[in-house]
Design an enzyme around this catalytic site. Structure first.
Site, short mmCIF file in Angstrom:
data_model
loop_
_atom_site.label_atom_id
_atom_site.label_comp_id
_atom_site.label_asym_id
_atom_site.label_seq_id
_atom_site.Cartn_x
_atom_site.Cartn_y
_atom_site.Cartn_z
N LYS A 1 2.63 13.88 10.55
CA LYS A 1 1.75 14.13 11.70
C LYS A 1 1.36 12.82 12.41
O LYS A 1 1.46 12.72 13.63
CB LYS A 1 0.49 14.87 11.21
CG LYS A 1 0.77 16.30 10.75
CD LYS A 1 -0.46 17.00 10.25
CE LYS A 1 -0.90 16.56 8.88
NZ LYS A 1 0.04 16.79 7.77
N ILE A 2 0.92 11.84 11.62
CA ILE A 2 0.44 10.59 12.24
C ILE A 2 1.61 9.78 12.80
O ILE A 2 1.56 9.28 13.92
CB ILE A 2 -0.38 9.76 11.22
CG1 ILE A 2 -1.63 10.54 10.80
CG2 ILE A 2 -0.76 8.40 11.81
CD1 ILE A 2 -2.39 9.95 9.62
N ASP B 1 12.29 8.28 6.93
CA ASP B 1 11.53 9.29 6.19
C ASP B 1 12.53 9.97 5.27
O ASP B 1 13.63 10.33 5.71
CB ASP B 1 10.92 10.32 7.18
CG ASP B 1 9.86 11.21 6.52
OD1 ASP B 1 10.17 11.83 5.49
OD2 ASP B 1 8.74 11.28 7.05
N CYS C 1 3.31 6.70 5.80
CA CYS C 1 3.70 7.58 4.70
C CYS C 1 2.62 7.57 3.63
O CYS C 1 1.81 6.65 3.57
CB CYS C 1 5.04 7.12 4.11
SG CYS C 1 5.00 5.43 3.51
N PRO C 2 2.60 8.59 2.77
CA PRO C 2 1.61 8.57 1.68
C PRO C 2 2.01 7.55 0.62
O PRO C 2 3.17 7.14 0.56
CB PRO C 2 1.69 9.99 1.10
CG PRO C 2 3.04 10.49 1.47
CD PRO C 2 3.44 9.80 2.73
N ASN D 1 6.83 4.68 -4.04
CA ASN D 1 6.83 3.68 -2.97
C ASN D 1 5.73 2.62 -3.09
O ASN D 1 5.38 1.97 -2.12
CB ASN D 1 6.81 4.35 -1.59
CG ASN D 1 5.53 5.13 -1.35
OD1 ASN D 1 4.56 4.98 -2.08
ND2 ASN D 1 5.53 5.95 -0.32
N THR E 1 -1.81 1.43 8.33
CA THR E 1 -2.99 2.29 8.37
C THR E 1 -2.86 3.38 7.33
O THR E 1 -3.57 4.39 7.39
CB THR E 1 -3.18 2.93 9.77
OG1 THR E 1 -1.96 3.61 10.10
CG2 THR E 1 -3.53 1.93 10.84
N SER E 2 -1.94 3.21 6.36
CA SER E 2 -1.72 4.29 5.39
C SER E 2 -2.46 4.07 4.08
O SER E 2 -3.55 4.60 3.90
CB SER E 2 -0.23 4.50 5.15
OG SER E 2 0.29 5.29 6.20
N ARG E 3 -1.88 3.33 3.18
CA ARG E 3 -2.55 3.01 1.92
C ARG E 3 -2.20 1.58 1.54
O ARG E 3 -1.04 1.16 1.67
CB ARG E 3 -2.13 3.97 0.79
CG ARG E 3 -2.73 5.35 0.88
CD ARG E 3 -4.27 5.34 0.68
NE ARG E 3 -4.87 6.67 0.78
CZ ARG E 3 -5.39 7.18 1.90
NH1 ARG E 3 -5.39 6.48 3.02
NH2 ARG E 3 -5.93 8.39 1.89
N ASP F 1 -5.47 -1.85 8.02
CA ASP F 1 -6.68 -1.02 7.95
C ASP F 1 -6.97 -0.67 6.49
O ASP F 1 -8.01 -0.09 6.19
CB ASP F 1 -6.50 0.26 8.78
CG ASP F 1 -7.76 1.10 8.83
OD1 ASP F 1 -8.83 0.52 9.16
OD2 ASP F 1 -7.71 2.30 8.52
N GLU G 1 -8.92 -2.38 -2.16
CA GLU G 1 -10.06 -2.16 -1.26
C GLU G 1 -11.22 -1.42 -1.91
O GLU G 1 -12.35 -1.50 -1.43
CB GLU G 1 -9.61 -1.36 -0.03
CG GLU G 1 -9.27 0.10 -0.32
CD GLU G 1 -8.87 0.88 0.94
OE1 GLU G 1 -8.07 0.35 1.72
OE2 GLU G 1 -9.37 2.00 1.11
N HIS H 1 -10.69 0.32 6.58
CA HIS H 1 -10.27 1.74 6.43
C HIS H 1 -11.02 2.62 7.43
O HIS H 1 -11.64 3.61 7.07
CB HIS H 1 -10.51 2.20 4.98
CG HIS H 1 -9.61 3.35 4.58
ND1 HIS H 1 -8.99 3.42 3.36
CD2 HIS H 1 -9.21 4.46 5.25
CE1 HIS H 1 -8.27 4.52 3.30
NE2 HIS H 1 -8.38 5.17 4.43
#
Ligand code: NAI
Length: 344
Positions: free
Chosen positions: A154-155, A174, A202-203, A208, A229-231, A255, A260, A292
């Site tokens: 989605k993002i 992907d 991606c998550p 990964n 901006t993911s993880r 982000d 963190e 975040h």
């Protein structure tokens, strides 16, 4: 009345959660503390807990919650890398908010990218000091540049649309490419070697962790700008720092950060920062860090609160688990959900 305990509560969480819980008959208790094995006992007597991204939902926490009779973990976020999914399976149901505003995150990614490539962060500080010099502020046009987007959910797709609006060429990777995405799907090595900008959407999964490490950075173009901006743990922060010091990485917009959880979301301005890697990254002129906050828009907060409360009510009143996070669904294709039943 359904009773739920909200952990790691921040002032911006409360208005929406209060509004929807009052409308739908859920009694919320707000705790400032993070949910960890050490604080899980606070959840005794509650039907559900409502954690956020940096709550520690390890096996010990999950076990304690289940032992105390908590029936539901209603995550008020999309990512669930902080959850031991296997430990939760058949013990306690977990629901999440799968999408609340892909625009919020994608727009933040672009905001960071523009800030970085046009040196807005430097200009902002300079002009506040009446320094109107342009020395060192030369940026580059985005039009015609190649962006590599990792994760076209989605993002990622909103970010692709935004990049196309800027006239950029879009490469994508992907493992499950989607139909109709206006990008050229390539494998990671090609994406690394051809992209001027790389943005992660991606998550974080077991496969990964440190997707962007020394080897990946070595394969990238000199001057590459990396946006995450993911993880945090998708990037090996030490390797990134090394890449920046070697002038290989031209910019980093972060982000999220690997370590963190004890730092972000809190005011640490009066404390000595123990994390040397983060301190060094922050000291770099070409690194921009936000705490975040990519999700933090009015629209997203309202959607998060709405879906979280809806998840709780649908679970307890109608037995529905449409936003379930399930170990069996993830690891096999034979979960009971395939027969339109509850996962367990
Ligand atoms: P989504 O589930 O719609 O899309 C994720 C995409 O990543 C899927 O297409 C999936 O196939 C792909 N993917 C899975 N493993 C991959 C891999 N190893 N390499 C490349 N692609 C892979 O998720 P959505 O809503 O687009 O969110 C993406 C991520 O953004 C979330 O997992 C979360 O970590 C992060 N996020 C960050 C926020 C923030 O405030 N900074 C807020 C919300 C989400």
């Amino acid at each position: 009345m359904i009773k739920a305990a909200v952990f790691d509560t921040k002032p911006y969480d409360m208005p929406g959660l209060k509004k929807y819980s009052q409308q739908r008959g859920v009694e919320l208790t707000f705790f400032d503390t993070r949910l960890t094995p050490g604080t899980a006992s606070l959840a005794a007597g509650f039907d559900a807990v409502v954690p956020f991204v940096n709550d520690d939902l390890c096996a010990a926490t999950v076990q304690k919650l289940a032992q105390q009779g908590v029936k539901l973990i209603a995550l008020r976020c999309a990512g669930y890398n902080n959850l031991d999914v296997k430990a939760a399976y058949q013990r306690i149901h977990v629901l999440r908010v799968p999408g609340y505003s892909p625009n919020a995150v994608a727009e933040h990614a672009m905001a960071m990218l523009l800030t970085s490539v046009r040196r807005i962060h430097k200009a902002y500080n300079r002009t506040r000091d009446f320094n109107f010099s342009l020395a060192g502020l030369t940026g580059f046009d985005l039009r015609g540049r190649t962006v590599g987007v990792i994760g076209t959910g989605k993002i990622g797709r909103v970010f692709i649309d935004i990049c196309r609006g800027f006239g950029m060429k879009v490469l994508a990777y992907d493992p499950y490419p989607a139909e109709g995405v206006p990008a050229e799907y390539v494998q990671l090595p090609e994406l690394f070697s051809r992209s001027d900008i790389i943005s992660l959407h991606c998550p974080l999964t077991a496969d990964n962790h440190h997707l962007i490490g020394r080897e990946a950075i070595a394969a990238m173009k000199k001057g590459v700008v990396i946006v995450n901006t993911s993880r945090g743990a998708l990037i090996d922060a030490e390797a990134l720092l090394e890449g920046i010091k070697q002038r290989k990485v031209g910019g980093a917009c972060l982000d999220v950060y690997e370590e963190e959880s004890d730092i972000f979301f809190e005011d640490n301005s009066g404390h000595i920062l123990d994390d040397d890697t983060l301190a060094r990254l922050i000291s770099m002129p070409n690194v921009i860090i936000t705490s975040h906050q990519a999700f933090l828009t009015e629209e997203a907060l309202d959607n998060i609160a709405d879906t979280t409360i809806d998840n709780i009510v649908s679970f307890f009143e109608r037995g529905e688990t449409k936003n379930e996070v399930c170990y069996r669904c993830e690891s096999t294709d034979s979960c009971r959900r395939q027969r339109r039943e509850r996962c367990f």
